[in-house]
Design an enzyme around this catalytic site. Sequence first.
Site, mmCIF file in Angstrom:
data_model
loop_
_atom_site.group_PDB
_atom_site.id
_atom_site.type_symbol
_atom_site.label_atom_id
_atom_site.label_comp_id
_atom_site.label_asym_id
_atom_site.label_seq_id
_atom_site.Cartn_x
_atom_site.Cartn_y
_atom_site.Cartn_z
ATOM 1 N N HIS A 42 0.841 -1.194 0.000
ATOM 2 C CA HIS A 42 0.000 0.000 0.000
ATOM 3 C C HIS A 42 0.874 1.242 0.000
ATOM 4 O O HIS A 42 2.027 1.215 0.435
ATOM 5 C CB HIS A 42 -0.945 0.004 1.212
ATOM 6 C CG HIS A 42 -0.278 0.316 2.516
ATOM 7 N ND1 HIS A 42 -0.119 1.611 2.986
ATOM 8 C CD2 HIS A 42 0.293 -0.497 3.461
ATOM 9 C CE1 HIS A 42 0.497 1.567 4.160
ATOM 10 N NE2 HIS A 42 0.768 0.318 4.461
ATOM 11 N N CYS A 43 0.313 2.346 -0.526
ATOM 12 C CA CYS A 43 0.980 3.647 -0.452
ATOM 13 C C CYS A 43 0.137 4.527 0.451
ATOM 14 O O CYS A 43 -0.608 4.033 1.289
ATOM 15 C CB CYS A 43 1.155 4.242 -1.851
ATOM 16 S SG CYS A 43 -0.398 4.584 -2.693
ATOM 17 N N ALA A 44 0.214 5.831 0.280
ATOM 18 C CA ALA A 44 -0.501 6.743 1.178
ATOM 19 C C ALA A 44 -2.007 6.649 1.027
ATOM 20 O O ALA A 44 -2.746 6.858 1.989
ATOM 21 C CB ALA A 44 -0.048 8.180 0.923
ATOM 22 N N THR A 45 -2.484 6.316 -0.171
ATOM 23 C CA THR A 45 -3.935 6.320 -0.405
ATOM 24 C C THR A 45 -4.483 5.031 -0.995
ATOM 25 O O THR A 45 -5.685 4.808 -0.948
ATOM 26 C CB THR A 45 -4.308 7.470 -1.373
ATOM 27 O OG1 THR A 45 -3.596 7.286 -2.611
ATOM 28 C CG2 THR A 45 -3.955 8.826 -0.786
ATOM 29 N N ARG A 46 -3.607 4.177 -1.556
ATOM 30 C CA ARG A 46 -4.105 3.053 -2.344
ATOM 31 C C ARG A 46 -3.559 1.695 -1.884
ATOM 32 O O ARG A 46 -2.403 1.591 -1.472
ATOM 33 C CB ARG A 46 -3.709 3.237 -3.820
ATOM 34 C CG ARG A 46 -4.488 4.290 -4.546
ATOM 35 C CD ARG A 46 -3.727 4.827 -5.732
ATOM 36 N NE ARG A 46 -2.677 5.758 -5.321
ATOM 37 C CZ ARG A 46 -1.597 6.002 -6.016
ATOM 38 N NH1 ARG A 46 -1.383 5.386 -7.152
ATOM 39 N NH2 ARG A 46 -0.713 6.861 -5.568
#
Length: 459
Positions: free
Chosen positions: A25-29
């Site tokens: 995962h990244c910051a939003t996804r």
Amino acid sequence: MDVKEIAEKLVPLLGGKGNIASAQHCATRLRLVIRDESKIDQKGLDEIEDVKGAFSNSGQFQIIFGTGLVNKIHAAFVKELGDDEAAAPADHQEEMKKKMNPFARFARMLSNIFVPIIPAIVASGLLMGLLGMMKAFHWVSEDSALFVLLDMFSGAAFIILPILIGFSAAKEFGSNPYLGAVIGGILTHPMLLNPWTLADAKPEYMDLFGLSIPLIGYQGTVVPILLAIYVMSKIEKGLRKIVPNSVDLLVTPFLTVIITGFVSLVFIGPFGRYIGDLISISLQSLYDVAGVFAGILFGGLYSTIVLTGLQHSFHAIEAGLLANPKIGVNFLLPIWACANVAQGGAGLAVYFKTKNAKTKKIAIPAAISSFLGITEPIIFGVNLRLRKPFIAAAIGGAAGGGYVVLMHVVANAYGLTGIPMMAIAAPLGMSNLIHYIIGMIISVGVAFGVTWFMKLKED
């Protein structure tokens, strides 16, 4: 829905546990590598309330949840899979690369090399701005210790750029990153003339087995060190296959450094400098000749390039522009920034026009995200799904891109777009900052206006 319930729903909609190769995962996804994307139930995913969008891009299937929620869902999702290896970053990168075409893999490679260096480049850019203000407003004497020290601090990242790139590139190429840093150190050795600070000086030459080698360094260059580290990785891997394990620790690093060092100074360095200068000067010439039309074209097409993932390769080009003493600024980033905020402008118009409660819920935070330089949520969660707002954003990006080129807006770093880019536009003068802000306003306003007068089909 709680995160456990969302995770339970996601697995079957993604084709079951066996269809999910890895999850990050990244910051939003939530970023997933899916073995067979035809098994994904896209409609079912869209019906989950907390899913703000789902799309396939750059070898990954990405589900937008938003900041603060995605990390919790990722933890529950991995637990639901019952496979800790699926969450391993290295495994995820390898699985992702298998799904990508050669162009996308090349772009991702450059992104992985240059993104970790962004903080150092931004810090240097801000320091240069502070130094410029101190000089312009005569806050301190240029002979003072404070000014001299800040001058050292501001130029350091560009002088040792090959060392930073060498370390990062070696990690990406699967080689020893410390050997990569050593090769970067060889190319920036104090015995070599520093063209970054002595642009008009002429280097001395030495004779090596009949070959004339210029004693000129590669401080601030990009292409020579990338090529050198790629060659180094091949040499190191080849040596490890033939050198006995008992002497590997001594022999392999020794031979890797000495072979790569000679090859780099004699062949790779001069060739790489020529290629790097050719790219930078060609872009500069296009920028000077095409002018506003280049800004319109690049600003209009940038969001489409984002869909392919190839925008990651631009970091290397932008670093090359900054590193070239004859250019020294990034004239591409303001254009990209206008294209990014235009997506937010179109998303804002969608918020006011849509009657779909879920789209309305997504549009505002995703638009704000694009104003801060992160466009995927608004592109894939709103604009691209409705199609016309994406086109309107392209028109807005073209308008803003044309304006910032017309007014010669530039940045002194790379990596930041939208509102954060003001920090690296301001050091180059108040006029530069004001025209950048105007460019963003034009982009947002045009994208908003065009979207407003379009008839949206939300089915």
